[in-house]
Design an enzyme around this catalytic site. Sequence first.
Site, short mmCIF file in Angstrom:
data_model
loop_
_atom_site.label_atom_id
_atom_site.label_comp_id
_atom_site.label_asym_id
_atom_site.label_seq_id
_atom_site.Cartn_x
_atom_site.Cartn_y
_atom_site.Cartn_z
N LYS A 56 -2.01 -2.32 -7.31
CA LYS A 56 -2.68 -1.23 -6.60
C LYS A 56 -2.23 0.10 -7.22
CE LYS A 56 -3.93 -4.35 -2.97
NZ LYS A 56 -3.63 -5.02 -1.70
N HIS A 73 0.82 -1.22 0.00
CA HIS A 73 0.00 0.00 0.00
C HIS A 73 0.85 1.27 0.00
CE1 HIS A 73 -3.89 -1.94 0.27
NE2 HIS A 73 -3.27 -2.85 0.97
C1 LIG Z 1 -3.66 -6.55 -1.43
C2 LIG Z 1 -2.53 -6.94 -0.50
C3 LIG Z 1 -1.62 -7.94 -0.84
C4 LIG Z 1 -1.82 -8.79 -2.06
O1 LIG Z 1 -1.47 -8.11 -3.21
P1 LIG Z 1 -2.22 -8.50 -4.57
O2 LIG Z 1 -1.32 -8.02 -5.63
O3 LIG Z 1 -3.55 -7.84 -4.53
O4 LIG Z 1 -2.37 -10.01 -4.56
C5 LIG Z 1 -0.52 -8.16 -0.02
N1 LIG Z 1 -0.35 -7.46 1.12
C6 LIG Z 1 -1.23 -6.52 1.50
C7 LIG Z 1 -0.98 -5.78 2.76
C8 LIG Z 1 -2.36 -6.24 0.72
O5 LIG Z 1 -3.25 -5.34 1.12
#
Ligand SMILES: *Cc1c(COP(=O)(O)O)cnc(C)c1O
Length: 406
Positions: free
Chosen positions: A247, A216
């Site tokens: 993201k 994030h």
């Molecule tokens: C969304 C998320 C993941 C997984 O990532 P993706 O690419 O969506 O599989 C890993 N760690 C955290 C803290 C997340 O919020």
Amino acid sequence: MNYEAFFGEELAAVREEGRYRVFAEIERKAGSFPYAKRYIEGGTMDVTVWCSNDYLGMGQHPKVLDAMHRVIDECGAGAGGTRNISGTNHHHVLLEAELADLHHKEDALLFTSGYVSNWAALGTLASKIPNCVVLSDALNHASMIEGIRHSRATCKVFEHNSPEDLDRKLAALDPDLPKLVAFESVYSMDGDIAPIAEILDVCEKHNAMSYIDEVHAVGLYGPRGGGVAEREGLMDRITVIEGTLGKAFGVMGGYIAASRDLCDFVRTFASGFIFSTAIPPAVAAGACASIKHLKASNAEREQHQARVAKVRGALDRMGIPHIPNPSHIIPVMVGDPHKCKFISDWLMDNHGIYVQPINYPTVPRGTERLRITPSPVHSDGDIDKLLNALSEIWSQCALARRDMAA
Ligand SMILES: *Cc1c(COP(=O)(O)O)cnc(C)c1O
């Protein structure tokens, strides 16, 4: 056993608790984010998305789309295999070089998602390093927990964001045992940020490896979007930096960045890497274009933070309770699963505002919330509409407001 009856009963129990998951069916409109079409019975309606993790709108950026179109035409649809057998494309190699450079590490290794990168990297390191003990932050993401569990290594959970508790737990271990400390930078539900430097001090004191999930934060923090560790000048002190391409980078895929030998070790031993088809070359090229753009441009990051500050300031003026935090995530607290779902439905049906309710087990019971993620693509008008609607529903539901004088 009557299997079907069992499935039905389990689902009924979840419904009863008010935490049955209903996914809104939407169609994002490239070029007009955050607007989307929502499919409802008998038709569609226009909605504004307020809960996307495409934090900067890079999923519609012309450079990203151009790269993806071009590489689909050049390389076709899929990678054609696992990296191990036949699927290592030039675009995977370019992307790994881009990621290694982003985090100032010797190398990087791609996975099909951030979830898989955590599961595979932690699972492999913790199981293949003899007698490895994992120290895991109490609020770590499910993908890290699953990876650690899968490794069958001993795991000690330390208090959330507490270098003191981590220090106590490490001090209690045999100093000769290998140790791996796993934590996140930005925690996505409360939006709090780890005391990374203090955690690294403790890791170094006890000769433990450090593993940070910057999912994030990559793209969003640091002068080149390298994450909170880049912003704080700490990347070189961290053993493994893990991130997502799905993201802020707006595409899909996950990765670790670390030393050449560590990446090679995971590449060699991780089942979740070896036995799974690589991401499509066009996806890799899109992610690469996104990272490159955000390395050079701060405009999106500045706009993002300005939008977040604007929404937060307005919530404060209206006394709508939200968790104060130093990140871009605005958790508006409701504290009841039924109410949380009701408010979310009401915002969608009456105002075309899409904010997904966040219920247990994603967050603890009693802390149900609406997780609002403003982005550079939200206009002042969008913000006004959101805040007016929230104010109206807060009055209708007689939900508590913060002391306005405070
Ligand atoms: C969304 C998320 C993941 C997984 O990532 P993706 O690419 O969506 O599989 C890993 N760690 C955290 C803290 C997340 O919020």
